[in-house]
Write a protein that holds these residues in place. Structure first.
Motif, short mmCIF file in Angstrom:
data_model
loop_
_atom_site.label_atom_id
_atom_site.label_comp_id
_atom_site.label_asym_id
_atom_site.label_seq_id
_atom_site.Cartn_x
_atom_site.Cartn_y
_atom_site.Cartn_z
N GLY A 186 1.32 -0.13 -5.30
CA GLY A 186 0.62 0.51 -6.50
C GLY A 186 0.64 -0.37 -7.66
O GLY A 186 1.47 -1.34 -7.92
N VAL A 187 0.10 0.21 -8.79
CA VAL A 187 0.03 -0.37 -9.90
C VAL A 187 0.21 0.81 -10.96
O VAL A 187 -0.08 1.79 -11.33
CB VAL A 187 -1.46 -0.95 -10.17
CG1 VAL A 187 -1.52 -1.63 -11.65
CG2 VAL A 187 -1.76 -2.44 -9.30
N VAL A 188 1.33 0.44 -11.75
CA VAL A 188 1.89 1.22 -12.82
C VAL A 188 2.44 0.63 -13.92
O VAL A 188 2.64 -0.60 -14.17
CB VAL A 188 3.26 2.15 -12.13
CG1 VAL A 188 4.14 1.29 -11.66
CG2 VAL A 188 3.48 3.41 -12.98
N ALA A 242 -1.75 2.95 -4.13
CA ALA A 242 -1.80 4.00 -5.22
C ALA A 242 -2.47 3.41 -6.29
O ALA A 242 -1.91 2.44 -7.03
CB ALA A 242 -0.59 4.60 -5.29
N LEU A 243 -3.43 3.80 -6.96
CA LEU A 243 -4.12 3.27 -8.12
C LEU A 243 -4.19 4.33 -9.22
O LEU A 243 -4.61 5.35 -8.77
CB LEU A 243 -5.65 2.75 -8.05
CG LEU A 243 -5.77 1.36 -7.05
CD1 LEU A 243 -7.27 1.01 -6.88
CD2 LEU A 243 -4.84 0.24 -7.27
N PRO A 244 -3.92 3.95 -10.35
CA PRO A 244 -4.06 4.92 -11.44
C PRO A 244 -5.51 5.22 -11.74
O PRO A 244 -6.39 4.40 -11.88
CB PRO A 244 -3.42 4.35 -12.74
CG PRO A 244 -3.57 2.76 -12.38
CD PRO A 244 -3.70 2.58 -10.88
N LYS A 245 -5.60 6.63 -11.99
CA LYS A 245 -7.07 7.12 -12.09
C LYS A 245 -7.37 6.38 -13.59
O LYS A 245 -6.82 6.23 -14.40
CB LYS A 245 -7.09 8.57 -12.36
CG LYS A 245 -7.30 9.25 -11.00
CD LYS A 245 -7.47 10.78 -11.48
CE LYS A 245 -7.37 11.65 -10.15
NZ LYS A 245 -7.04 12.99 -10.49
N SER A 259 4.27 5.70 -9.27
CA SER A 259 5.61 5.18 -8.95
C SER A 259 6.23 6.27 -7.93
O SER A 259 7.01 5.71 -7.14
CB SER A 259 6.61 4.97 -10.06
OG SER A 259 6.77 6.03 -10.87
N ILE A 260 5.84 7.68 -8.01
CA ILE A 260 6.45 8.63 -7.04
C ILE A 260 5.88 8.29 -5.71
O ILE A 260 6.66 8.11 -4.66
CB ILE A 260 6.18 10.05 -7.63
CG1 ILE A 260 6.76 10.18 -9.01
CG2 ILE A 260 6.73 11.02 -6.65
CD1 ILE A 260 6.29 11.51 -9.57
N TYR A 261 4.72 7.97 -5.69
CA TYR A 261 3.85 7.72 -4.27
C TYR A 261 4.21 6.59 -3.61
O TYR A 261 4.56 6.52 -2.55
CB TYR A 261 2.30 7.60 -4.58
CG TYR A 261 1.50 8.96 -5.05
CD1 TYR A 261 0.85 9.65 -3.67
CD2 TYR A 261 1.40 9.45 -5.91
CE1 TYR A 261 0.39 10.55 -3.72
CE2 TYR A 261 1.07 10.65 -6.00
CZ TYR A 261 0.29 11.25 -5.27
OH TYR A 261 -0.32 12.46 -5.29
N VAL A 262 4.68 5.73 -4.51
CA VAL A 262 5.25 4.35 -4.00
C VAL A 262 6.58 4.43 -3.62
O VAL A 262 7.12 4.18 -2.49
CB VAL A 262 4.84 3.05 -4.89
CG1 VAL A 262 5.66 1.76 -4.24
CG2 VAL A 262 3.55 2.90 -4.94
N GLU A 263 7.49 5.09 -4.25
CA GLU A 263 8.97 5.24 -3.91
C GLU A 263 9.06 6.10 -2.80
O GLU A 263 10.07 5.81 -2.03
CB GLU A 263 9.61 5.77 -5.34
CG GLU A 263 11.18 6.05 -5.08
CD GLU A 263 11.82 6.74 -6.11
OE1 GLU A 263 11.28 7.43 -6.94
OE2 GLU A 263 13.17 6.28 -6.34
N ARG A 264 8.32 7.11 -2.62
CA ARG A 264 8.51 7.98 -1.53
C ARG A 264 7.68 7.50 -0.25
O ARG A 264 7.71 8.25 0.80
CB ARG A 264 7.88 9.50 -1.97
CG ARG A 264 8.76 10.31 -2.97
CD ARG A 264 10.16 10.33 -2.47
NE ARG A 264 11.03 11.32 -3.26
CZ ARG A 264 11.19 12.63 -2.81
NH1 ARG A 264 10.97 12.88 -1.68
NH2 ARG A 264 12.00 13.23 -3.68
N GLY A 265 7.09 6.47 -0.53
CA GLY A 265 6.48 5.91 0.81
C GLY A 265 5.04 6.40 1.12
O GLY A 265 4.61 5.79 2.14
N ALA A 266 4.42 7.12 0.22
CA ALA A 266 3.28 7.57 0.70
C ALA A 266 2.13 6.42 0.35
O ALA A 266 1.01 6.37 1.00
CB ALA A 266 2.76 8.95 -0.28
N ALA A 267 2.38 5.67 -0.42
CA ALA A 267 1.65 4.47 -0.82
C ALA A 267 2.88 3.25 -0.65
O ALA A 267 3.84 3.36 -0.87
CB ALA A 267 1.21 4.34 -2.29
#
Lengths: 364, 209
Positions: free
Chosen positions: B67-69, B5-8, B56-64
């Motif tokens: 990620g970078v946040v 997951a990358l930030p736009k 961080s939501i995508y990473v914590e929930r395992g969808a990613a």
């Protein structure tokens, strides 16, 4: 279709009950309620400190159990030489992290309370691993030792706030903030290097042990070596690793602590370890080790979805005799099919085949 | 497949370049279109472009898996993830700002407008300062100008917006930069690939220094 009647979680419970009974753990039954005071005194031990409370008929403030371990300790024997081995599968009531509403959570686990020795720790860890293997072949059990971490960190700086912050960095595998933290507390370079090894250590258990010998010695390292040697001979040796990001509140936990993960589930599904410090807080002289498996998290596992609700939708009308409907249902269920007998097609029912007993009806 | 997951936006572009240098390129991400998912089957990597505060939501929930946040998001929401690396980019600071003539004499409850409720509460709690938090979702700088709050707690990059609105930084709470994060379960099963990215990016940061 009928094979899918038992939910995956229910099936897992049956398997785990058998596993725990096989190793001499006895089922532990308890009331759904407990006096609130038990949880009020040990809030930090709970996953969440929010508890559903109510006044009993005698005026006592009661709570719907948010945790099982505290009840087992409270009601267990504390006699020297006696070892109590119990398992449970119980619903607990906690606030969901995502919805912030109370949720009923099915939890299973076991506790070994008494004169705990290295065998008991080994047995608990291998049973935790075997519990995970009953859910999926792709699992990992990460084991840490809090006594080892505490001795190295407190030796560098005994400040409790420092120890708490270091533990948080280790839990995040956060080497950069750890470096800044050690700098801020004036920790010697040599001690910082030792602590930072806990973040960077990886590899097999024996590789990690050989690195640990470079930063610490003594009884705890000896215990880790003994445990690792025992695990070498277990069927799950490759899936059990040493990982110092597994932490726990030192007010309650001590020694070995562990977390279990299953591929496909986004968070840990099993947590456990030794909690002698919790026992002391509850005025118990013996030790304890155990774990809990959070069965609600298994919902995340992708199971084969069933494309139909029933095999047969059996339609009948006023013109069909009940005896004929019963005969047809018996015939279909006898052939191993699930049947829903209805007068009209329910709007959301998914069925594989339609059997229409109405006048002029067709079968498709 | 490793899900990233990358930030736009500009930060995401910079971060992608780091992943590209690490050998996990995905040329389709540079195409101008409205796609949100980019995949390189050969490299077994899939990138998602998401709102920076959602990474961080995508990473914590395992969808990613990783990620970078920004550190601000990690401090505000405390997601249960590994924080593997400080990327040393996207640098700014979390600060208290107010009108140039404002002075907090401590005689009344301090009105604080912010998007970062937890960071602001924890900062003033540690100082024993009684505050009234006003949660806003944007244009935070307006709050002290219109008298809605005494001060704001917000991210300050260059300070130009503050200056143009006759505001100034009163106190710096903490420095912020972009962090590489990983889902705790994914790390167990994709450790080799994540380590490969971690090692390469760590090396790139050193070189940049």
């Amino acid at each position: 279709m009928i094979d899918n009647v038992i939910k995956f979680e229910e099936n897992t419970i049956f398997k785990l009950r058998y596993l725990y009974r096989k190793h001499g753990y006895l089922p532990y039954q308890m009331s759904k309620f407990e006096e609130y005071e038990l949880y009020a005194r040990n809030k930090d031990f709970l996953v969440s400190d929010r508890v559903i409370t109510f006044n009993d008929t005698n005026g006592k403030l009661m709570a719907l159990k948010p945790d099982v371990t505290l009840s087992i300790i409270k009601n267990g024997e504390d006699v020297r030489g006696v070892k109590q081995k119990v398992f449970y599968d119980e619903n607990v009531y906690r606030v969901s992290e995502s919805t912030q509403h109370f949720k009923e959570i099915l939890q299973t686990g076991l506790e070994c309370i008494g004169d705990i020795d290295v065998y008991d720790i080994y047995e608990t860890i291998t049973l935790a691993a075997e519990s995970l293997s009953n859910i999926s072949d792709r699992f990992r059990l990460s084991v840490s030792n809090l006594d080892l971490v505490y001795s190295v960190v407190s030796n560098a700086c005994p400040d409790t706030e420092f120890i708490r912050k270091v533990t948080a960095c280790l839990a995040q595998k956060n080497a950069h903030d750890l470096k800044n933290l050690c700098g801020a507390y004036g920790v010697r370079e040599e001690d910082y290097r030792k602590i930072s090894r806990f973040v960077s250590l990886n590899g097999t258990r024996s590789e990690i042990l050989s690195e640990i010998r470079e930063i610490a010695a003594g009884e705890t390292v000896g215990l880790m070596e003994e445990l690792s040697a025992l695990l070498d001979a277990s069927a799950f040796s490759d899936q059990i690793t040493f990982d110092f990001s597994v932490t726990g509140d030192l007010n309650y936990y001590n020694g070995f602590v562990f977390n279990g993960f299953i591929d496909g589930i986004c968070c840990g599904v099993l947590a456990g370890g030794q909690y002698n410090n919790m026992m002391r807080k509850m005025n118990r002289s013996s030790g304890a080790v155990g774990f809990a498996l959070y069965l609600d998290r298994l919902e995340d596992l992708k199971h084969e979805t069933v494309p139909y609700d029933v095999d047969c939708l059996l339609l009948y009308g006023e013109d069909v005799r009940a005896a004929d409907v019963a005969k047809k249902v018996k015939e279909l269920t006898g052939a191993g099919k699930s049947v829903s007998a209805q007068k009209d097609i329910p709007p959301k029912l998914r069925y594989r085949e339609l059997v229409d007993l109405r006048k002029g009806g067709v079968q498709k | 497949m490793l899900n990233v997951a990358l930030p736009k936006g500009r930060l995401g572009e910079k971060v992608y370049e780091m992943f590209e240098k690490a050998g996990f390129e995905c040329p389709s991400i540079k195409e101008t279109n409205r796609k949100l998912i980019f995949e390189n089957e050969e490299k077994q990597v899939r990138y998602f472009l998401v709102k920076p505060s959602d990474v961080s939501i995508y990473v914590e929930r395992g969808a990613a898996d990783i990620g970078v946040v920004g550190k601000d998001i990690l401090l505000e929401y405390s997601p249960n993830v590994y924080e593997l690396l400080d990327l040393n980019i996207g640098k700014c600071r979390m600060a208290v700002a107010g009108k140039q003539d404002f002075y907090d004499d401590g005689t009344k409850v301090l009105k604080v407008a912010t998007k970062f409720v937890n960071i602001a509460s924890s900062y003033y709690e540690k100082r024993g300062r009684d505050i009234d938090i006003i949660k806003l979702n944007g244009s935070i700088e307006l709050a002290p100008i219109l008298g809605l709050s005494d001060v704001i707690v917000d991210i300050v990059e260059t300070g130009t917006t503050l200056k143009e609105n006759n505001l100034e930084v009163k106190e710096t709470i903490l420095p912020i930069s972009a962090r590489l994060i990983a889902n705790k379960a994914s790390f167990q099963f994709k450790e080799e690939k994540i380590k490969q990215i971690f090692d390469s990016i760590k090396e790139q940061i050193k070189t940049d220094d």
